[in-house]
Design a protein around this motif. Structure first.
Motif, PDB file in Angstrom:
ATOM      1  N   GLU A 138      -4.759 -15.887  -2.870  1.00 19.82           N
ATOM      2  CA  GLU A 138      -4.849 -14.761  -2.266  1.00 19.82           C
ATOM      3  C   GLU A 138      -3.197 -14.268  -2.223  1.00 19.82           C
ATOM      4  O   GLU A 138      -2.606 -14.663  -1.209  1.00 19.82           O
ATOM      5  CB  GLU A 138      -5.419 -14.710  -1.006  1.00 19.82           C
ATOM      6  CG  GLU A 138      -6.817 -15.282  -0.920  1.00 19.82           C
ATOM      7  CD  GLU A 138      -7.738 -14.182  -1.706  1.00 19.82           C
ATOM      8  OE1 GLU A 138      -7.103 -12.876  -1.799  1.00 19.82           O
ATOM      9  OE2 GLU A 138      -8.998 -14.354  -1.995  1.00 19.82           O
ATOM     10  N   LYS A 139      -2.809 -13.634  -3.315  1.00 22.30           N
ATOM     11  CA  LYS A 139      -1.241 -13.495  -3.143  1.00 22.30           C
ATOM     12  C   LYS A 139      -1.071 -11.604  -3.418  1.00 22.30           C
ATOM     13  O   LYS A 139      -1.999 -10.896  -3.620  1.00 22.30           O
ATOM     14  CB  LYS A 139      -0.486 -13.995  -4.345  1.00 22.30           C
ATOM     15  CG  LYS A 139      -0.625 -15.505  -4.006  1.00 22.30           C
ATOM     16  CD  LYS A 139       0.346 -16.122  -5.061  1.00 22.30           C
ATOM     17  CE  LYS A 139       0.470 -17.657  -4.773  1.00 22.30           C
ATOM     18  NZ  LYS A 139      -0.797 -18.401  -4.847  1.00 22.30           N
ATOM     19  N   TYR A 155       6.596 -11.137   9.326  1.00 19.41           N
ATOM     20  CA  TYR A 155       5.566 -11.517   8.405  1.00 19.41           C
ATOM     21  C   TYR A 155       6.391 -11.645   7.280  1.00 19.41           C
ATOM     22  O   TYR A 155       6.028 -11.223   6.048  1.00 19.41           O
ATOM     23  CB  TYR A 155       4.452 -10.368   8.166  1.00 19.41           C
ATOM     24  CG  TYR A 155       3.795 -10.058   9.523  1.00 19.41           C
ATOM     25  CD1 TYR A 155       2.804 -10.951   9.756  1.00 19.41           C
ATOM     26  CD2 TYR A 155       3.911  -8.999   9.948  1.00 19.41           C
ATOM     27  CE1 TYR A 155       2.067 -10.627  10.903  1.00 19.41           C
ATOM     28  CE2 TYR A 155       3.138  -8.571  11.337  1.00 19.41           C
ATOM     29  CZ  TYR A 155       2.239  -9.431  11.779  1.00 19.41           C
ATOM     30  OH  TYR A 155       1.319  -9.239  12.832  1.00 19.41           O
ATOM     31  N   LYS A 157       6.304 -14.441   5.367  1.00 25.51           N
ATOM     32  CA  LYS A 157       5.613 -15.401   4.253  1.00 25.51           C
ATOM     33  C   LYS A 157       3.974 -14.778   4.083  1.00 25.51           C
ATOM     34  O   LYS A 157       3.642 -14.703   2.834  1.00 25.51           O
ATOM     35  CB  LYS A 157       5.373 -16.963   4.621  1.00 25.51           C
ATOM     36  CG  LYS A 157       6.755 -17.533   5.054  1.00 25.51           C
ATOM     37  CD  LYS A 157       6.424 -19.022   5.483  1.00 25.51           C
ATOM     38  CE  LYS A 157       7.823 -19.538   5.263  1.00 25.51           C
ATOM     39  NZ  LYS A 157       7.538 -21.310   5.909  1.00 25.51           N
ATOM     40  N   ASP A 158       3.336 -14.473   4.990  1.00 24.61           N
ATOM     41  CA  ASP A 158       2.053 -13.785   4.569  1.00 24.61           C
ATOM     42  C   ASP A 158       1.866 -12.810   5.668  1.00 24.61           C
ATOM     43  O   ASP A 158       2.654 -12.420   6.617  1.00 24.61           O
ATOM     44  CB  ASP A 158       1.241 -15.006   4.807  1.00 24.61           C
ATOM     45  CG  ASP A 158       1.292 -15.780   5.954  1.00 24.61           C
ATOM     46  OD1 ASP A 158       1.108 -15.358   7.110  1.00 24.61           O
ATOM     47  OD2 ASP A 158       1.376 -17.069   5.520  1.00 24.61           O
ATOM     48  N   SER A 160      -1.779 -11.077   7.564  1.00 23.64           N
ATOM     49  CA  SER A 160      -3.431 -11.279   7.962  1.00 23.64           C
ATOM     50  C   SER A 160      -3.705  -9.774   7.769  1.00 23.64           C
ATOM     51  O   SER A 160      -3.678  -8.831   8.794  1.00 23.64           O
ATOM     52  CB  SER A 160      -3.514 -11.893   9.033  1.00 23.64           C
ATOM     53  OG  SER A 160      -3.241 -13.273   8.914  1.00 23.64           O
ATOM     54  N   LYS A 170      -6.110 -13.654   5.262  1.00 25.26           N
ATOM     55  CA  LYS A 170      -4.585 -13.916   5.065  1.00 25.26           C
ATOM     56  C   LYS A 170      -4.208 -14.031   3.505  1.00 25.26           C
ATOM     57  O   LYS A 170      -4.682 -14.460   2.972  1.00 25.26           O
ATOM     58  CB  LYS A 170      -4.131 -15.440   5.757  1.00 25.26           C
ATOM     59  CG  LYS A 170      -2.674 -15.579   5.697  1.00 25.26           C
ATOM     60  CD  LYS A 170      -2.371 -17.330   6.182  1.00 25.26           C
ATOM     61  CE  LYS A 170      -2.451 -17.059   7.884  1.00 25.26           C
ATOM     62  NZ  LYS A 170      -2.088 -18.466   8.305  1.00 25.26           N
ATOM     63  N   VAL A 171      -3.021 -13.230   3.446  1.00 28.02           N
ATOM     64  CA  VAL A 171      -2.590 -12.945   2.106  1.00 28.02           C
ATOM     65  C   VAL A 171      -1.095 -13.361   1.848  1.00 28.02           C
ATOM     66  O   VAL A 171      -0.321 -12.897   2.838  1.00 28.02           O
ATOM     67  CB  VAL A 171      -2.954 -11.371   1.404  1.00 28.02           C
ATOM     68  CG1 VAL A 171      -2.334 -11.300   0.100  1.00 28.02           C
ATOM     69  CG2 VAL A 171      -4.188 -11.132   1.549  1.00 28.02           C
ATOM     70  N   GLU A 172      -0.906 -14.240   0.926  1.00 27.07           N
ATOM     71  CA  GLU A 172       0.459 -14.497   1.149  1.00 27.07           C
ATOM     72  C   GLU A 172       1.369 -13.473   0.203  1.00 27.07           C
ATOM     73  O   GLU A 172       1.180 -12.946  -0.810  1.00 27.07           O
ATOM     74  CB  GLU A 172       0.588 -15.880   0.006  1.00 27.07           C
ATOM     75  CG  GLU A 172       1.987 -16.578  -0.365  1.00 27.07           C
ATOM     76  CD  GLU A 172       1.751 -17.842  -0.874  1.00 27.07           C
ATOM     77  OE1 GLU A 172       3.036 -18.271  -1.416  1.00 27.07           O
ATOM     78  OE2 GLU A 172       0.778 -18.338  -1.180  1.00 27.07           O
ATOM     79  N   ARG A 173       2.776 -13.475   0.615  1.00 29.82           N
ATOM     80  CA  ARG A 173       3.760 -12.550   0.002  1.00 29.82           C
ATOM     81  C   ARG A 173       4.205 -13.272  -1.353  1.00 29.82           C
ATOM     82  O   ARG A 173       4.913 -14.446  -0.966  1.00 29.82           O
ATOM     83  CB  ARG A 173       4.738 -12.217   0.890  1.00 29.82           C
ATOM     84  CG  ARG A 173       4.484 -11.113   1.815  1.00 29.82           C
ATOM     85  CD  ARG A 173       5.714 -10.990   2.884  1.00 29.82           C
ATOM     86  NE  ARG A 173       6.901 -10.432   1.892  1.00 29.82           N
ATOM     87  CZ  ARG A 173       7.929 -10.242   2.724  1.00 29.82           C
ATOM     88  NH1 ARG A 173       8.172 -10.007   4.019  1.00 29.82           N
ATOM     89  NH2 ARG A 173       9.172  -9.967   2.123  1.00 29.82           N
TER      90      ARG A 173
END
Length: 392
Positions: A138-139, A155, A157-158, A160, A170-173
């Motif tokens: 999930e990016k 936020y 790094k990620d 939600s 939760k999605v990662e940057r």
């Protein structure tokens, strides 16, 4: 009339009344600065918008009931693709996500890398991205405005996302979208299409809208009528309509400033004409002495014309030069918000230098003709009188 005495008197006229001339130049520079800055911003946004719309599909199909957008079923894609002359049919998933109530939303956009249309529209945005890593989990890719908001709210790094089911995802940057796409991507969040569907609450066989191309532009009206007849709650929007809508928006704001400028310019010319009409006694005597020394009316008018043109050219160069630095170097603080708004989108948008020389020529002629006329008409009225009367 020899050139040496002429330019001697021209220099004396410019420097002898330098305080008056500097005041006129300062006001003229301000007027030209405001007009040129407004036109520079409008031209830059028009250029950026045109480049962005070139990558957009020819048509967008939406499902509308009571002026509300509804999810589009997947079978509509097959119905549209079956029409002769239609190419690159693809479902599109997008929507607004509010990270906090009453705050500027993110534009969620789902990418299907197996669709040619998605690759065409978003090729510039994902250029240089390692797609294998991006799709492994999930990016998301975020625009500069979204990145700035996330950094400000810790936020880095990620993030939600709260789904319509009340669950957090939760999605990662993964990265930041390129700065040259800021006009369309400043508030954008790019995600794999299935992830975007879950965040926006769409089913597996649902999309926000459908896009397609029609290579033969003469077939556009025919294809549009055929698609509009497929379903009663279907709406077709062409790329031309989108372009016209954005153009009207920017032209309205630029035109509003132009009207204000013309009003101020008219007031400035009237004041200048009134002040020049009441020529000071020593200026009247100067014109009378020149006439008594053998200067013709044409020589006097030419002297004042050169003097006025020197002021006009200096004001134009300074006003337009300052506007160029203000807009394209300093990115037009305050004034840009009138065109872009004060929200998340447009906060980091770079205004790309665009110079339309026809517009610059129009500005110069509009300003120069009115300015010169306001000065030369009173001078001519004095020059045609008897020199003895002028020297009284």
């Amino acid at each position: 009339m020899g050139s040496s005495p002429f330019f001697h008197f021209l220099t004396l006229g410019l420097f002898g009344e330098r305080r008056k001339h500097l005041g006129v130049v300062a006001l003229s520079v301000l007027l030209l600065f405001l007009l040129a800055a407004t036109l520079f911003i409008s031209s830059s946004l028009h250029s950026s918008l045109s480049r962005a719309l070139e990558r957009e599909p020819d048509f967008v199909v939406q499902r509308v009931r009571g002026d509300h957008l509804l999810p589009v079923p997947e079978e509509w894609v097959d119905e549209i693709a079956a029409l002769h002359g239609v190419t690159r049919v693809a479902p599109r998933v997008w929507g607004r996500y509010y990270p906090k109530p009453k705050q500027d939303p993110f534009l969620i956009v789902g990418i299907d890398f197996l669709e040619d249309q998605s690759q065409k529209a978003l090729a510039k945005l994902v250029e240089g991205i390692d797609l294998r890593r991006f799709l492994a989990g999930e990016k998301m890719l975020v625009g500069a405005g979204v990145a700035r908001w996330m950094d400000r709210h810790f936020y880095q790094k990620d993030f939600s996302f709260l789904t319509p089911e009340g669950k957090f995802m939760k999605v990662e940057r993964f990265g930041i979208l390129p700065s040259e796409s800021d006009l369309v991507a400043d508030d954008m969040v790019l995600l794999p299409i299935e992830t975007a569907r879950r965040i926006l609450g769409l089913g597996e066989e649902e999309s926000t809208d459908i896009t397609f191309d029609v290579p033969n532009e003469s077939e556009w009206p025919n294809i549009e009528d055929k698609i509009a007849a497929l379903h009663y709650d279907l709406r077709v929007i062409s790329k031309k309509e989108n372009r016209a809508a954005y153009t009207r928006l920017f032209d309205y704001k630029g035109g509003f400033f132009l009207v204000l400028y013309l009003i101020v310019l008219l007031a400035f010319v009237l004041i200048l004409y009134q002040r020049t009409s009441q020529v000071y006694s020593h200026e009247k005597r100067s014109i009378g002495i020149l006439r008594a020394l053998g200067w013709s009316i044409g020589d006097v008018l030419r002297l004042k014309l050169y003097e006025t043109l020197s002021i006009v050219i200096a004001s134009f160069v300074l006003g337009v030069g300052l506007a160029y630095f203000y807009v394209f170097i300093f990115q037009a603080p305050m004034l840009r918000q009138i065109f872009l708004g004060g929200g998340m989108a447009g906060g980091d948008l770079r205004l790309i230098p665009v110079l339309d020389f026809s517009v610059l020529a129009s500005i110069f002629l509009l300003f120069a003709v009115s300015f010169v006329a306001a000065v030369l008409i009173p001078v001519w009225r004095i020059a045609v009188t008897d020199p003895k009367e002028a020297m009284l």
